[in-house]
Enzyme design. Structure first.
Site, PDB file in Angstrom:
ATOM      1  N   ALA A  54       0.857  -1.202   0.000  1.00 33.96           N
ATOM      2  CA  ALA A  54       0.000   0.000   0.000  1.00 33.96           C
ATOM      3  C   ALA A  54       0.885   1.241   0.000  1.00 33.96           C
ATOM      4  O   ALA A  54       1.262   1.755  -1.059  1.00 33.96           O
ATOM      5  CB  ALA A  54      -0.920  -0.045   1.196  1.00 33.96           C
ATOM      6  N   ARG A  55       1.243   1.687   1.173  1.00 31.04           N
ATOM      7  CA  ARG A  55       2.148   2.821   1.326  1.00 31.04           C
ATOM      8  C   ARG A  55       2.928   2.638   2.610  1.00 31.04           C
ATOM      9  O   ARG A  55       2.405   2.089   3.593  1.00 31.04           O
ATOM     10  CB  ARG A  55       1.367   4.147   1.437  1.00 31.04           C
ATOM     11  CG  ARG A  55       0.916   4.727   0.107  1.00 31.04           C
ATOM     12  CD  ARG A  55       2.107   5.196  -0.732  1.00 31.04           C
ATOM     13  NE  ARG A  55       1.715   5.774  -2.001  1.00 31.04           N
ATOM     14  CZ  ARG A  55       1.532   5.087  -3.139  1.00 31.04           C
ATOM     15  NH1 ARG A  55       1.703   3.784  -3.165  1.00 31.04           N
ATOM     16  NH2 ARG A  55       1.213   5.711  -4.251  1.00 31.04           N
ATOM     17  N   GLU A  80      11.733   6.079   1.851  1.00 28.86           N
ATOM     18  CA  GLU A  80      12.025   5.539   0.516  1.00 28.86           C
ATOM     19  C   GLU A  80      13.046   6.416  -0.195  1.00 28.86           C
ATOM     20  O   GLU A  80      13.097   7.611   0.026  1.00 28.86           O
ATOM     21  CB  GLU A  80      10.734   5.478  -0.316  1.00 28.86           C
ATOM     22  CG  GLU A  80       9.706   4.534   0.273  1.00 28.86           C
ATOM     23  CD  GLU A  80       8.543   4.244  -0.674  1.00 28.86           C
ATOM     24  OE1 GLU A  80       8.442   4.874  -1.745  1.00 28.86           O
ATOM     25  OE2 GLU A  80       7.730   3.364  -0.323  1.00 28.86           O
ATOM     26  N   HIS A  95       9.593  -0.101  -3.914  1.00 28.45           N
ATOM     27  CA  HIS A  95       8.334   0.485  -4.417  1.00 28.45           C
ATOM     28  C   HIS A  95       8.187   0.245  -5.926  1.00 28.45           C
ATOM     29  O   HIS A  95       8.043   1.193  -6.704  1.00 28.45           O
ATOM     30  CB  HIS A  95       8.292   1.987  -4.098  1.00 28.45           C
ATOM     31  CG  HIS A  95       6.904   2.561  -4.162  1.00 28.45           C
ATOM     32  ND1 HIS A  95       6.461   3.577  -3.358  1.00 28.45           N
ATOM     33  CD2 HIS A  95       5.846   2.272  -4.947  1.00 28.45           C
ATOM     34  CE1 HIS A  95       5.209   3.893  -3.644  1.00 28.45           C
ATOM     35  NE2 HIS A  95       4.810   3.097  -4.609  1.00 28.45           N
ATOM     36  N   GLY A 145       5.951  -2.040  -7.257  1.00 27.53           N
ATOM     37  CA  GLY A 145       4.720  -2.796  -7.518  1.00 27.53           C
ATOM     38  C   GLY A 145       4.152  -2.585  -8.907  1.00 27.53           C
ATOM     39  O   GLY A 145       3.767  -3.531  -9.591  1.00 27.53           O
TER      40      GLY A 145
HETATM   41  C1  MLT Z   1       0.902   4.091  -7.583  1.00 28.00           C
HETATM   42  O1  MLT Z   1       0.328   4.663  -6.651  1.00 28.00           O
HETATM   43  O2  MLT Z   1       0.375   3.996  -8.699  1.00 28.00           O
HETATM   44  C2  MLT Z   1       2.210   3.448  -7.333  1.00 28.00           C
HETATM   45  O3  MLT Z   1       2.806   3.970  -6.204  1.00 28.00           O
HETATM   46  C3  MLT Z   1       3.101   3.424  -8.516  1.00 28.00           C
HETATM   47  C4  MLT Z   1       3.853   4.688  -8.791  1.00 28.00           C
HETATM   48  O4  MLT Z   1       3.251   5.723  -9.018  1.00 28.00           O
HETATM   49  O5  MLT Z   1       5.065   4.642  -8.801  1.00 28.00           O
END
Ligand code: MLT
Length: 321
Positions: free
Chosen positions: A233-234, A264, A283, A285
């Site tokens: 998620a975050r 990060e 990060h 994903g």
């Molecule tokens: C997102 O919120 O889409 C992800 O964090 C991917 C990103 O923007 O790097």
């Protein structure tokens, strides 16, 4: 149009935009730098890793459009952007597929200890005898935030033979959502039921005041013995200090995988880094070629749409007499 690209998006989209527009690229630049570049920009395109603050937008008097080339809005001052009447478009769907697959990859890698097995055998250590792997099939997958991404992970789990429990924020609950999730093999239930029954708990909620430290000491203590935690998620949704404590001193979690972190960026090292049963990724994903290409195509469509809107608004109004 004058476009500021504040995050790395796909190369083909940048090339195409550059053919028809005045484009400045400043990936993940600090606030001051963005402010100095934003002065004559109509559009800002961004992902995570950069802060689109009120100051940045305030330094851009011509700014009309914001394109979030992905999902999360935690790095945008949404209140300011609404006050200014800026048009904001998010492109969440392509990245969701990639994030969901990474959650699944984490579950498999944790259950079978893949990272360790790979590291050891590459050094010539035949560690086969040490291994105790676990099946996903027959286990309970808990999805915190069964929305865009979480419901995809849940559906994959259901196809894999897992029992899937999910929860959504009360404000999002509708009977339609419940029946949609049921059709995907996900039983919608309470947060408490999800956390206390999950063998694999995967987190997919946005970072907001209400979700900061959502997974803390109290929640970790309610998790099942031998379970795994996955955060895509975050950073900030899982309290990493509490997680470290549970993983080192507690007896509940067998392992964890985190793609998002409280801190990060280049040079940051998580306090969880030294634990062998923790997988940490940067990060990434949504970072598949397929998803980023699709996002790039959607960015191009949105810029075209904005340009048409802008032209229409600039056309002189003809009055029929
Ligand atoms: C997102 O919120 O889409 C992800 O964090 C991917 C990103 O923007 O790097």
């Amino acid at each position: 149009m004058n476009i500021l690209i504040a995050s790395s998006i796909s190369k083909h989209a940048i090339e195409k935009l550059t053919e028809n527009h005045d484009v400045i690229c400043a990936f993940n630049a600090p606030e001051e730098k963005l402010m100095s570049l934003a002065g004559d920009r109509d559009v800002i395109i961004f992902r995570s890793g950069v802060k689109i603050s009120a100051k940045v937008m305030g330094a851009a008097p011509n700014l009309k459009y914001l394109i979030r080339a992905g999902s999360g809005l935690d790095n945008l001052d949404v209140e300011y952007s609404n006050e200014r009447g800026l048009q904001l478009v998010r492109i969440p769907e392509p990245g969701a597929k990639a994030v969901a697959e990474l959650s699944f990859a984490f579950m498999l890698a944790l259950s079978r200890n893949l990272i360790y097995a790979n590291q050891e055998w590459k050094k010539g250590h035949w560690v086969k005898g040490e291994f105790k792997g676990y099946l996903l099939r027959g286990k309970v997958l808990g999805v915190i935030g069964a929305g865009n991404i979480g419901s995809l992970v849940g559906q994959m789990g259901s196809f894999w033979g897992m029992t899937v429990l999910g929860c959504v924020d009360d404000s999002e609950y509708t009977p339609e959502i419940k029946s949609d999730l049921t059709s995907k093999g996900i039983r919608l239930t309470t947060f408490d039921e999800v956390i206390s029954n999950a063998d694999y708990l995967t987190i997919h909620v946005p970072l907001m005041d209400s979700t900061r430290n959502l997974i803390d000491k109290n929640v970790l203590q309610k998790m099942k013995s031998g379970s795994y935690l996955i955060n895509l998620a975050r950073g900030g949704v899982v309290n990493e200090k509490d997680l470290l404590e549970e993983l080192t001193k507690g007896d509940r979690l067998r392992g964890a995988a985190l793609d998002v972190h409280e801190n990060e960026g280049e040079g940051k090292v998580s306090p969880l880094a030294s634990l062998p049963n923790v997988i940490l990724t940067p990060h990434m994903g949504a970072q598949t070629v397929d998803s980023q290409r699709e996002i790039g195509d959607r960015v191009l469509e949105e810029v075209d749409r904005f340009e048409k809107l802008l032209k229409q608004s600039e056309e002189p109004v003809t009055v029929n007499k």
